[in-house]
Structures are given as structure tokens and as C-alpha cells.
Design an enzyme around this catalytic site. Structure first.
Site, mmCIF file in Angstrom:
data_model
loop_
_atom_site.group_PDB
_atom_site.id
_atom_site.type_symbol
_atom_site.label_atom_id
_atom_site.label_comp_id
_atom_site.label_asym_id
_atom_site.label_seq_id
_atom_site.Cartn_x
_atom_site.Cartn_y
_atom_site.Cartn_z
ATOM 1 N N PRO A 196 -4.636 0.459 18.490
ATOM 2 C CA PRO A 196 -4.463 -0.091 17.144
ATOM 3 C C PRO A 196 -4.482 0.941 16.019
ATOM 4 O O PRO A 196 -4.156 0.612 14.876
ATOM 5 C CB PRO A 196 -5.662 -1.043 16.989
ATOM 6 C CG PRO A 196 -6.676 -0.550 17.964
ATOM 7 C CD PRO A 196 -5.919 0.072 19.089
ATOM 8 N N TYR B 223 -9.168 5.808 6.853
ATOM 9 C CA TYR B 223 -9.296 6.242 8.245
ATOM 10 C C TYR B 223 -10.271 7.416 8.246
ATOM 11 O O TYR B 223 -9.968 8.462 7.673
ATOM 12 C CB TYR B 223 -7.942 6.699 8.794
ATOM 13 C CG TYR B 223 -6.969 5.570 9.075
ATOM 14 C CD1 TYR B 223 -6.228 4.982 8.060
ATOM 15 C CD2 TYR B 223 -6.790 5.100 10.375
ATOM 16 C CE1 TYR B 223 -5.331 3.948 8.329
ATOM 17 C CE2 TYR B 223 -5.893 4.073 10.658
ATOM 18 C CZ TYR B 223 -5.169 3.504 9.622
ATOM 19 O OH TYR B 223 -4.290 2.492 9.900
ATOM 20 N N TYR C 219 3.769 6.700 9.770
ATOM 21 C CA TYR C 219 2.981 5.508 9.426
ATOM 22 C C TYR C 219 3.871 4.414 8.819
ATOM 23 O O TYR C 219 3.703 3.232 9.119
ATOM 24 C CB TYR C 219 1.862 5.891 8.439
ATOM 25 C CG TYR C 219 0.747 4.865 8.366
ATOM 26 C CD1 TYR C 219 -0.410 5.019 9.124
ATOM 27 C CD2 TYR C 219 0.850 3.728 7.559
ATOM 28 C CE1 TYR C 219 -1.434 4.076 9.088
ATOM 29 C CE2 TYR C 219 -0.159 2.785 7.514
ATOM 30 C CZ TYR C 219 -1.295 2.964 8.269
ATOM 31 O OH TYR C 219 -2.303 2.022 8.229
ATOM 32 N N HIS D 178 0.851 -1.192 0.000
ATOM 33 C CA HIS D 178 0.000 0.000 0.000
ATOM 34 C C HIS D 178 0.883 1.236 0.000
ATOM 35 O O HIS D 178 1.694 1.430 0.903
ATOM 36 C CB HIS D 178 -0.920 0.005 1.223
ATOM 37 C CG HIS D 178 -2.073 -0.950 1.095
ATOM 38 N ND1 HIS D 178 -3.278 -0.751 1.696
ATOM 39 C CD2 HIS D 178 -2.192 -2.104 0.399
ATOM 40 C CE1 HIS D 178 -4.108 -1.746 1.380
ATOM 41 N NE2 HIS D 178 -3.453 -2.587 0.609
ATOM 42 N N LYS E 219 0.866 -0.153 14.932
ATOM 43 C CA LYS E 219 2.285 -0.266 15.283
ATOM 44 C C LYS E 219 2.641 -1.482 16.138
ATOM 45 O O LYS E 219 3.819 -1.809 16.276
ATOM 46 C CB LYS E 219 2.728 0.990 16.049
ATOM 47 C CG LYS E 219 2.759 2.244 15.206
ATOM 48 C CD LYS E 219 3.888 2.171 14.200
ATOM 49 C CE LYS E 219 3.961 3.387 13.312
ATOM 50 N NZ LYS E 219 4.417 3.087 11.964
HETATM 51 C C1 PHB Z 1 -6.322 -4.205 10.269
HETATM 52 O O1 PHB Z 1 -6.305 -4.447 9.050
HETATM 53 O O2 PHB Z 1 -6.746 -5.025 11.090
HETATM 54 C C2 PHB Z 1 -5.825 -2.881 10.752
HETATM 55 C C3 PHB Z 1 -5.213 -2.032 9.855
HETATM 56 C C4 PHB Z 1 -4.777 -0.786 10.288
HETATM 57 C C5 PHB Z 1 -4.936 -0.415 11.608
HETATM 58 C C6 PHB Z 1 -5.531 -1.278 12.504
HETATM 59 C C7 PHB Z 1 -5.980 -2.524 12.087
HETATM 60 O O3 PHB Z 1 -4.533 0.813 12.013
#
Ligand code: PHB
Length: 398
Positions: free
Chosen positions: A298, A207, A390, A79, A302
């Protein structure tokens, strides 16, 4: 009469055979250092625990360059950015363009499967499904005692002991309270997570910030998607119908004609949410790694990356201590690991407070939050800083 425990010994005893414990065992074996890893969970149980799915490029490199497996490159997906959605509009943060980096979507369960296979292939000593694990004399002469999956009591003496045993770590509690500082941050919300059999709604992660709260649209495969939305920590996932969940998610990401592709929901969970760090990460011959020493919310994805970075640094200093007698370098483990831990704590906290709504939030708070989001997406510097955090920071050098 109970029989005496079977006595064994190894150089590094590892409590916890999740990704951190297995990666450490793998790296040590490449330096010719023996280890024994134990875990109370069975291999099957760990393989079926869903966790986050984003790997920084350094984590990908650690898997591919050290010969764990290249599957991440063929089955994971690269990504090169994410979308930030707020006020009904999406804004792409282009990692490649901004900082020349990317991340890989490759679930933690797959990282675990690759590591467990690699340990098996290389003859690593990993004992899953043990019970009654205890650690003794951790500071000077560590011993792990446990009953193995066949009911045989065992005691493993080790030169060094590593607690890679997750957020409920038993090893962490061996560090005397007077020597350990625990930093906590509790948040007044949790995440409702779902797995759905639906096609992908977008090529990258979204997000989203909405007045009703945060939402995250992630993926697993072409036919399976992972999504989350901010909820009250007391939420009982069983009380939410599929229809209620889809309504909530659709509302939070709506705008600009965008909508999610829906499908049957196959898993509903409420995930706890907190920031935590225990310092120091070493006490004599005991070292803590991964969630045993720190947890992050989450939001920044990280957790696994920090755990892999911890054991990379730990393997380096153990190699120097065991193979070159340079035991003074063991001292540098915590400082080097913690530098990145606190950067990740700051980033996860920032992304969390940037996108979640707080109970009792005022209209001022909401407007300020939108102002901050706008100052990120309209500034190359603001976006580049987010992209840098990130995609991950370089490892602190020896
Ligand atoms: C996930 O795909 O489970 C996931 C991805 C990004 C995050 C948290 C969880 O920030």
C-alpha cells in the site's frame, strides 16, 4: 430433487463487482456491450471495507469523463504534494511545481459507491451477495455458475469472462500452472492501520521514516483521520491500547515541534503486505484485472489506480473485438496493462524499502537509507521522479 440452474447469457461475464468489475461493466455499457457482474459480497459489505484513498489524476478523469460521478471533485480533496519526514524534519515534495500534476484523496469505498450508483442508474446487471461461484470452460466457452441472493441457481454463458475477483481470485486458478508465472515478493512486516475521530494534523499526507519504523498520516474528512505504522505481521491489533498507538505514532513523526492531533480510535487493523504479479493476464477468453492479477504494497497507493487502468485498457480491446471484429487486439491487453503494473511494482517497492526498517538492519543500512532520502529531497530530478511516479504514468496506447 434439486432444480436445474436457470440459464442466461451475456457478452462479458464479470466475476467480482468491486471497483474494477463495476468500472469495466460501466465502460462496456458505454460501448453498447452487455455484461453481468457477480460478487459473493453484499453491496453493504463492500461499502464498509476500508481501503486506500489516493487517486491518480487519470483515475479521477476516468470517473468524471465517463459520467460515473463528479462527486470526487466536490467531496474529494486535491493534493498537490506530500511530505517526506526523516531525521526529525519534514520535506515537501511539490507535485504541481515538479511535474504539473496532483492526486486526489478520495477513499476507495466512495469510488465503489459512485460506481454502484452509476450502474444502478444506467440499468447495469450487477448481482451482489451470490454464493457458490464457479467458473467453467474458461478458455473456450466460459460459464459462471452461482446461487443468487434469493437462493436460485444460475448459469451465465458468456463470450468473454473477466476475473476481477481480488487477490483470492478463483479465476486466476483456471489458468494452467504450466502457462502462468507468478512473481512474489514477501516483506517481513505489515501495517497497523487506525481510523481516529480527530482533527487533521496536516494538510497533506506525511510519509515518515524513523528508527522504530515507517508511519503514514493520511486523512478522510475534517473529523476523521486514517493513520498507519509499520508493525510485525504477527501483531494482534486488540493488544494495542489507544495510548500505546498514539505513543508509537507520535514518536515516529516527531521533530521540529510537530505533533499529531489525537482522538478516539474507532478501528484497528493489521494489513498484509506483499508484491505479486501473475503473467499472462489472459488465457483464451478469460482476462484477469486488478488484484486478481497483481497486488502492490500500500505504500505507493497504486492498487486501485492499477485496477482502474487495467479495465480501461480491457474495455478498449473488448470494444474493438466485439464491435469491430478486431479480436487480434485482445492480445495487446496484457502487454499494455503490465507495462504500468511493473512500473507501479517498482515504485511501491522503492517507497517501501526507502521508508521501512528491516529486521536485522545494520547501522550502514540505516545511514544509506537516510542518504537516499536526502538525495531525493535535495535534488529537483530526484523529487520530480518521485512526483512523476506518485501521480501516475500515461496509459500505454494501442
Ligand atoms: C490511505 O489514505 O488509506 C492511504 C493513503 C496513501 C497510501 C496508503 C493508504 O500510500
Amino acid at each position: 430433487m434439486t432444480s436445474q440452474p436457470v440459464q442466461e447469457s451475456t457478452v462479458v461475464g464479470i466475476v467480482g463487482a468491486g471497483p474494477a468489475g463495476l468500472m469495466l461493466s460501466h465502460l462496456l455499457s458505454r460501448s453498447g456491450i452487455d455484461s453481468i457482474a457477480v460478487d459473493t459480497r453484499t453491496r453493504d459489505e463492500i461499502e464498509h471495507t476500508h481501503r486506500a484513498g489516493i487517486l491518480e489524476q487519470d483515475s479521477v478523469r476516468l470517473l468524471t469523463d465517463t459520467g460515473v460521478d463528479g462527486r470526487v471533485l466536490t467531496q474529494g480533496s486535491e493534493h498537490e504534494g506530500i511530505e517526506l519526514r526523516f531525521a526529525g524534519e519534514g520535506h515537501r515534495i511539490d507535485f504541481k511545481h515538479l511535474v504539473g500534476a496532483s492526486v486526489w484523496l478520495y477513499p476507495q469505498t466512495d469510488v465503489f459507491i459512485d460506481l454502484a450508483n452509476a450502474r444502478e442508474r444506467d440499468g447495469g446487471d450487477v448481482r451482489f451477495g451470490v454464493r457458490d461461484t464457479k467458473v467453467l470452460e474458461v478458455r473456450d466457452q466460459p460459464v459462471i455458475s452461482f446461487v443468487d441472493s434469493e437462493g436460485i441457481a444460475r448459469e451465465v454463458r458468456c463470450d468473454y469472462l473477466v476475473g476481477a475477483d481480488g487477490s483470492h481470485s478463483i479465476c486466476r486458478h483456471e489458468i494452467p500452472e504450466s502457462l502462468s508465472t507468478q512473481y512474489f515478493k514477501e516483506y517481513p512486516f505489515a501495517w497497523f492501520g487506525i481510523m481516529t475521530e480527530a482533527p487533521m494534523s496536516a494538510p497533506e499526507l506525511i510519509y515518515a521514516r524513523h528508527e522504530r519504523g515507517f508511519a503514514l498520516i493520511s486523512q478522510r474528512t475534517e473529523q476523521l483521520q486514517r493513520m498507519y505504522f509499520q508493525c510485525d505481521p504477527a501483531t494482534d491489533p486488540g493488544t494495542w491500547s489507544d495510548e500505546m498507538i498514539w505513543n508509537e505514532l507520535q514518536t515516529r513523526v516527531s521533530g521540529g515541534g510537530f505533533s499529531l492531533k489525537e482522538g478516539p480510535i474507532t478501528e484497528k487493523v493489521v494489513l498484509p503486505f506483499r508484491s505479486f504479479v501473475a503473467e499472462p493476464m489472459r488465457y483464451g477468453r478469460l482476462f484477469l484485472a486488478g488484484d486478481a492479477a497483481h497486488t502492490v504494497p500500500p505504500t505507493g497507493a497504486k492498487g486501485l489506480n492499477l485496477a482502474l487502468q487495467d479495465v480501461k485498457v480491457l474495455a478498449e480491446v473488448l470494444d474493438a473485438a466485439v464491435n469491430l471484429g478486431r479480436t487480434e487486439l485482445l492480445e495487446t491487453y496484457g502487454t499494455r496493462a503490465l507495462e504500468r503494473v511493473w512500473k507501479a511494482q517498482q515504485f511501491s517497492y522503492r517507497l517501501t524499502t526507502l521508508l521501512h526498517t528491516l529486521p536485522g538492519e545494520t547501522p550502514f543500512d540505516a545511514k544509506r537509507q537516510l542518504g537516499e532520502l536526502s538525495s531525493i529531497v535535495t535534488s529537483t530530478h530526484g523529487s520530480a521522479h518521485l512526483a512523476e511516479c506518485y501521480t501516475g504514468w500515461p496509459t500505454a496506447q494501442l
